[in-house]
Design an enzyme around this catalytic site. Structure first.
Site, PDB file in Angstrom:
ATOM      1  CD  GLU A  27     -43.632 -13.260   4.124  1.00  0.00           C
ATOM      2  OE1 GLU A  27     -44.034 -13.190   2.932  1.00  0.00           O
ATOM      3  OE2 GLU A  27     -42.438 -13.073   4.445  1.00  0.00           O
ATOM      4  CG  HIS A  66     -43.946 -16.900  -1.047  1.00  0.00           C
ATOM      5  ND1 HIS A  66     -45.015 -16.464  -0.312  1.00  0.00           N
ATOM      6  CD2 HIS A  66     -42.905 -16.099  -0.689  1.00  0.00           C
ATOM      7  CE1 HIS A  66     -44.646 -15.454   0.475  1.00  0.00           C
ATOM      8  NE2 HIS A  66     -43.360 -15.211   0.274  1.00  0.00           N
ATOM      9  CG  HIS A  80     -39.007 -16.594   2.014  1.00  0.00           C
ATOM     10  ND1 HIS A  80     -39.374 -16.163   3.261  1.00  0.00           N
ATOM     11  CD2 HIS A  80     -39.690 -15.795   1.157  1.00  0.00           C
ATOM     12  CE1 HIS A  80     -40.234 -15.166   3.175  1.00  0.00           C
ATOM     13  NE2 HIS A  80     -40.442 -14.914   1.899  1.00  0.00           N
ATOM     14  CD  GLU A  81     -39.020 -15.627  -2.641  1.00  0.00           C
ATOM     15  OE1 GLU A  81     -40.204 -15.667  -3.037  1.00  0.00           O
ATOM     16  OE2 GLU A  81     -38.587 -14.699  -1.919  1.00  0.00           O
TER      17      GLU A  81
END
Lengths: 502, 502
Positions: A296, A270, A266-267
């Site tokens: 997101e 980003h 997820h990070e």
């Protein structure tokens, strides 16, 4: 001064603002990752000092005059070209921040800083009433801020606009209204199916191997370690001090052996966005990501569309088995895939699965708009929270700590932020459908651990544009449609029909 | 405005300057400890931006007027009280920085930033000629800076004063002239004695155990981990972002199993000073350590007077044996103590022992004053360096990388800094003599691992004064004498007579 000199002057000023933003990000990153307890007092003062300096520079008459001059000197500020857009966004930023009186900004910083401390205690002690007056004051201040941006269709519009430029409350409401019954219906069908087993991840996995796995996958995704690093943080986040320094964080949970990997993907999602911004926009008003929802859409894309897909685990499951033989050695890939996609209505947003996540967001959106409309009072929040949780998810929090007090956002004044999470989910599938239409071979590539076409597509269609387009315009330009829930529901239906044999 | 209001106003401004200093320190700490390669460009811009903001605030007319008013409103600016001293130092700071034109400061930052890059390469490639023109420019700029502070007794005075307020070149020269022949003579006597063996530390010690040892000793010294942390850095240093956040760094060498402990004790000594500053001076002009020499008197005190003493190892040697049994298990404490105090003229300052360290400094001081007087040219430095190394230490560098290019200071423009290292050594023994005279039991306490009286004495006599006194005044007030080399020579003579059986 010639127009060119003025433009150079403008860029010097926007570069300074970008660098001040980088400094602010470092103060915050260090606070969350490294800072000893005793550093709090000085750090708060330093953060407030930088915020004040940024405000003064972002509202300086010199900047305002430059922007006015440039706006009148270029042929058409609404033209679809880099220069017009650069000046238009600079003008929008300047006008936005200039409407907020300095003393109001400082008050907001002080109130939310104190509210955050109170919230930490309140959540620990399951004590909503102690937090309520602070939240009431925050809502008042947010309503005052919204008033500064009249006229508006809805008092929530100006808040939403801070995170999602150009997006309207009515649009979000329409999207959510279309989505809600379909997600609830899908959930009900899943609830009637036989539940899948995920006990194998509810265990304590070796931390060194988790870290190794996370770093390997992040590298494979294309994260550039020469322009970043990974550290531990209690609440993982990504931050950027400039195009050359984009850092991710992760954490290792004792009760979930796979959560760190998904969090890291997820990070990293980003971070790939921030690392992929077009250098030609660096330090200009267009140099930042276009919105939180688009941001997101990157993190959720990598976490879910890739990380929770069958194709990905064809490549990654043998590696996971090698790293965690005692937990996964005797498991089939199908058991594993179904397990990591188990659907289970739960209390905590950040632990929610793909089928339930958006429902957590919708309830927050309804509460936030209700507060801004003045139809809800802070004191009523626990009751409303609990009844909606029951209505949408069929669960009721045993206490406010695991209910209305669970998220940090409101204590920080970030009313208007939540919808971007759900919008990001929707957009991530819009990207996916377009990407696979462009490159039908992508699923096969993923299955062999090759993410280069995926990343190249994102770089080409999303990252490099930075703030060149507003989020809805970008989605429209790339996918041919504005933000819509249909692809997302198609995706959920197909995925869970297979997993739960619906 | 009343005097009190003006004073509050002044303190708000000095607090901002202190906080900007904390931000600057964080940018630097992060750069040395964490920053990925790609962060350099943005970080340089951010550091320059903060430097510019600090300059503008430190020279603002508002600050100048406040200080002028306050200086005229208090009864006597030379009075020996907190308030007069606070205003006097604020005035001194303001007048100092105001003499330097902004564009000259920026030029200096740019030149040294570039020179630092060139120096890194030059040292790597043993290429002094490539660095020489940059150093020449730095010397020119430093001479120009000195000119701004005319009249002076010596053009080196204004530079020295930046690091050591009130200290004159002539004083340093007198001290060094007295010390040099005595240190050289002692060295010659040691050279004729039988050399001690230290092969047991020239080995690779287990890194986890080194870290455990360092943290244990730092804790025992009184380092407050709630107001600090320890990280790795290629060149260990201590930094402070405020009284509540004072961080140390260390490194682990493959070729010296004890270097990390001594380095950690050194940095912890620095940190204890910063952690011990009196909170009543926080954010005022008196809120910082009084000078670099006094700072170094703390680090060298803990590293040498404690860390290389017989008493300390009575307590610590069994612990070291437990941690490093293969290296120290069969060694006697006497062998160990003599080994860690082996004297050996060597090429590198930061690796030098107590008997040779000051000689490294003196040669740098002579070169720096020669450059400032215009009697030396940059191109002649390698030759002068090598011939003095031979004269003072009896060794000649095989190349410039291990000679004139070894230190970072000149590339950063820090001409005037080096003498503070040697002065710190001298002062450390002045503290020691006074401390033991006040508390004769201290050596016994150290032997039992109890450093509380030592730290309490430092807190009471040094730390809490922050910048309340200039360094010479502080040393005079506490020890009854100005900075002098006699205690240091007494200490060296006694220590090495025993170790080398002279």
């Amino acid at each position: 001064m010639s127009t060119e000199e003025k433009l150079n002057q403008l860029r010097r000023l926007t570069a300074e603002l970008a660098n001040l933003g980088g400094i602010q990000a470092l103060l915050d990153w260090d606070q969350q990752v490294n800072m000893p307890r005793g550093g709090m007092e000085d750090r708060s003062e330093q953060a407030a000092l930088v915020a004040g300096i940024m405000y003064d520079r972002a509202t300086s008459p010199q900047l305002g005059t430059l922007i006015e001059d440039l706006a009148s000197e270029i042929p058409d500020i609404n033209a679809d070209d880099d220069l017009a857009r650069e000046i238009k966004v600079a003008k929008r930023d300047f006008e936005h921040i200039s409407r907020i009186p300095r003393e109001k900004l400082i008050e907001f910083v002080m109130v939310t800083s104190r509210a955050h401390e109170v919230w930490v205690q309140a959540r620990e002690n399951n004590d909503f009433p102690s937090f309520a007056p602070h939240l009431t004051r925050i809502v008042e201040l947010r309503r005052e801020q919204a008033e500064l941006f009249k006229p508006f269709d809805h008092p929530y519009d100006p808040l939403l606009d801070e995170y999602e430029p150009g997006m309207k409350t009515a649009e979000v409401k329409a999207i959510f209204d279309a989505l809600r019954p379909q997600q609830v219906a899908l959930l009900q069908r899943i609830a009637q199916a036989e539940q899948v087993d995920n006990s194998f991840i509810r265990e304590k996995y070796d931390i060194d191997s988790q870290e190794k796995f996370g770093r390997f996958i992040a590298t494979r995704m294309g994260y550039d370690w020469n322009r970043g690093r990974m550290d531990l943080a209690p609440h993982p986040f990504t931050t950027s001090f400039g195009y050359g320094d984009v850092r991710i964080t992760t954490r290792y949970m004792e009760t979930d052996g796979m959560s760190s990997l998904f969090s890291t993907m997820h990070e990293t999602g980003h971070a790939l966005y921030d690392q992929g911004l077009n250098p030609k926009y660096r330090h200009t008003s267009l140099g930042r990501p276009t919105s939180l929802a688009v941001h997101e859409s990157q993190s959720r894309f990598w976490e879910n569309l890739i990380g929770r897909s069958q194709a990905f685990w064809q490549f990654a499951f043998p590696i996971a088995q090698m790293l965690f033989p005692e937990h996964l050695g005797n498991l089939s890939i199908e058991q594993f895939y179904r397990g990591i996609n188990r659907v289970e209505p739960s209390l905590i947003r950040i632990e929610a699965d793909e089928a339930t996540y958006n429902l957590h967001i919708m309830l927050r959106f309804e509460i936030e708009t209700g507060l801004m409309e003045g139809k809800l009072e802070t004191k009523d929040l626990p009751e409303i929270w609990n009844s909606r949780m029951q209505a949408y998810l069929g669960v009721t929090p045993p206490n406010d700590s695991r209910g209305v007090l669970q998220d940090v956002h409101w204590s920080g004044g970030m009313i208007g932020y939540f919808p971007t999470y759900a919008l990001g989910n929707l957009i991530s599938v819009q990207w996916w459908e377009k990407m696979v239409a462009d490159h039908p071979n992508i699923p096969d590539e993923i299955a062999s651990g090759d993410f280069s076409t995926v990343l190249a597509w994102m770089r080409e269609n999303v990252h490099r544009y930075a703030s060149r387009y507003d989020p809805q315009d970008l989605v429209q330009k790339i996918t041919g449609s504005r933000i819509t829930s249909e692809p997302y529901m198609r995706y959920l239906e197909q995925k869970y029909s297979q997993i739960y044999r619906l």
